[in-house]
Design a protein around this motif. Structure first.
Motif, mmCIF file in Angstrom:
data_model
loop_
_atom_site.group_PDB
_atom_site.id
_atom_site.type_symbol
_atom_site.label_atom_id
_atom_site.label_comp_id
_atom_site.label_asym_id
_atom_site.label_seq_id
_atom_site.Cartn_x
_atom_site.Cartn_y
_atom_site.Cartn_z
ATOM 1 N N GLU A 173 -3.705 16.379 -48.131
ATOM 2 C CA GLU A 173 -3.706 16.492 -49.593
ATOM 3 C C GLU A 173 -4.999 15.931 -50.174
ATOM 4 O O GLU A 173 -5.589 14.980 -49.643
ATOM 5 C CB GLU A 173 -2.502 15.768 -50.175
ATOM 6 N N THR A 174 -5.419 16.497 -51.314
ATOM 7 C CA THR A 174 -6.659 16.113 -51.982
ATOM 8 C C THR A 174 -6.373 15.580 -53.379
ATOM 9 O O THR A 174 -5.526 16.114 -54.093
ATOM 10 C CB THR A 174 -7.609 17.323 -52.088
ATOM 11 N N TRP A 175 -7.100 14.532 -53.759
ATOM 12 C CA TRP A 175 -7.074 13.985 -55.128
ATOM 13 C C TRP A 175 -8.465 14.167 -55.722
ATOM 14 O O TRP A 175 -9.483 13.958 -55.047
ATOM 15 C CB TRP A 175 -6.719 12.503 -55.102
ATOM 16 N N THR A 176 -8.513 14.519 -57.020
ATOM 17 C CA THR A 176 -9.790 14.688 -57.704
ATOM 18 C C THR A 176 -9.737 14.038 -59.077
ATOM 19 O O THR A 176 -8.728 14.146 -59.781
ATOM 20 C CB THR A 176 -10.133 16.181 -57.879
ATOM 21 N N GLY A 177 -10.793 13.351 -59.457
ATOM 22 C CA GLY A 177 -10.916 12.771 -60.790
ATOM 23 C C GLY A 177 -12.361 12.834 -61.260
ATOM 24 O O GLY A 177 -13.298 12.818 -60.433
ATOM 25 N N ARG A 178 -12.542 12.906 -62.592
ATOM 26 C CA ARG A 178 -13.897 13.033 -63.143
ATOM 27 C C ARG A 178 -14.102 12.095 -64.327
ATOM 28 O O ARG A 178 -13.167 11.820 -65.078
ATOM 29 C CB ARG A 178 -14.168 14.476 -63.594
ATOM 30 N N TRP A 179 -15.337 11.658 -64.470
ATOM 31 C CA TRP A 179 -15.766 10.911 -65.644
ATOM 32 C C TRP A 179 -17.250 11.227 -65.855
ATOM 33 O O TRP A 179 -17.887 11.867 -65.021
ATOM 34 C CB TRP A 179 -15.535 9.407 -65.475
ATOM 35 N N GLY A 180 -17.767 10.786 -66.986
ATOM 36 C CA GLY A 180 -19.179 11.056 -67.224
ATOM 37 C C GLY A 180 -19.745 10.243 -68.378
ATOM 38 O O GLY A 180 -19.019 9.520 -69.075
ATOM 39 N N ILE A 181 -21.051 10.350 -68.541
ATOM 40 C CA ILE A 181 -21.781 9.641 -69.596
ATOM 41 C C ILE A 181 -22.672 10.644 -70.326
ATOM 42 O O ILE A 181 -23.369 11.446 -69.676
ATOM 43 C CB ILE A 181 -22.635 8.501 -69.008
ATOM 44 N N ALA A 182 -22.658 10.596 -71.636
ATOM 45 C CA ALA A 182 -23.479 11.495 -72.446
ATOM 46 C C ALA A 182 -24.175 10.710 -73.553
ATOM 47 O O ALA A 182 -23.616 9.752 -74.086
ATOM 48 C CB ALA A 182 -22.612 12.597 -73.072
#
Length: 313
Positions: free
Chosen positions: A299-308
């Motif tokens: 199984e795979t887990w994915t998460g995202r964040w970022g800076i602008a």
């Protein structure tokens, strides 16, 4: 001389015609710098230095701390190495000093990979990936974990960026974080209970929903019930003219930590800094289970964040 943080991986793009450059490190898949034109959007550290106070690192397969380094797996006690001996905790996961492999490196993106092998206190096999990408919208960071072992495995993830607006001092910056709950901690910075950020028992400055001047804050605080709108929660660090940075996190990151050390060793001297750390789970999640994900084999887990950037172009 080789940099203490390993290979330095630079990527760049443009935002409104202004060059946006990020440098990512081999060790801890860390964010060493993020610069728009000549304005730092995170606290940088020198190539010949090591990151200070968790600066820019990836936290996996847990964030924060594990009390006494102990937790229980299917009734069997597990003992992690105590990497924060002064407080008797296992702190910031297993990859803080690990070298990542570079799988891809283009002009505007870089993909790194590290494997967590079975070891005392964590008998699991996980492949982890971190992709940094810059484009017209800013920086996007994508975390992925794949359970490569034969049994289900626990997973939590976080990141440790210190936001900045060039050399603008804390006294001229306002921090906003859309979190409704605060995690009260003991003297070892381990959570004991959760309260509303506007509760009488909440630490001073815990309610950041309407913004607080950074110089008024003295926090090392876990936050929960982070408000996502259309799947995204947004924190900001802005000056009085509305210029600064926004940090966004998707619904995989339901928690945050705000850390405002007054003794931060910046490249131009000691000053107050502010980390806003997207977290998928709070501290001691291996014991509480809060926010912890259990991945089945494959199984795979994915998460995202970022800076602008905000108002800078």
């Amino acid at each position: 001389m080789r940099p203490p943080s390993g290979q330095q991986l630079t990527i760049s793009s443009t935002v409104g015609g202004v060059r946006l450059r990020a440098t990512v490190t081999e060790v801890a898949a860390g964010l060493r710098e993020l610069v728009l034109g000549d304005v730092d959007l995170v606290e940088p550290f020198r190539e010949d230095a090591s990151p200070a106070k968790g600066q820019g690192i990836v936290l996996a397969p847990w964030g924060g701390r594990v009390r006494d380094g102990r937790w229980t797996l299917d009734g069997a006690p597990q003992q992690l190495a105590l990497t924060e001996p002064a407080r008797g905790n296992a702190s910031h996961g297993l990859l803080r000093y690990a070298s990542y492999r570079v799988l891809e490196h283009g002009d505007a993106s870089v993909l790194l990979q590290a494997t967590i092998h079975p070891q005392p206190g964590f008998p699991f096999l996980l492949d982890t990936f971190v992709r940094y990408e810059v484009d017209e919208s800013g920086l996007t960071v994508t975390h992925e974990a794949v359970n490569a072992g034969p049994t289900r495995a626990p997973w939590a993830c976080g990141a440790h960026p210190y936001l900045a607006l060039g050399a603008t001092p804390a006294s001229a910056l306002t921090l906003t974080v859309p979190a409704a709950s605060a995690l009260l901690t003991d003297e070892r910075l381990l959570p004991v209970r959760t309260v509303a950020v506007d509760d009488a028992d909440a630490p001073a400055g815990a309610d950041l929903r309407a913004g607080r001047r950074v110089s008024e804050l003295d926090l090392d605080l876990g936050l929960a019930d982070v408000a996502h709108v259309d799947g995204i929660a947004v924190s900001t660090l802005l000056d009085d003219a509305g210029r600064g940075v926004r940090l966004w996190q998707d619904e995989a990151f339901g928690y945050a930590v705000v850390f405002t050390p007054r003794d931060f060793p910046g490249v131009d001297g000691v000053h107050q800094a502010v980390a806003v750390e997207p977290m998928s789970a709070p501290a001691d999640a291996l014991n509480s289970g809060d926010g912890l994900v259990w991945l089945e084999p494959g199984e795979t887990w994915t998460g995202r964040w970022g800076i602008a950037p905000v108002g800078l172009v």
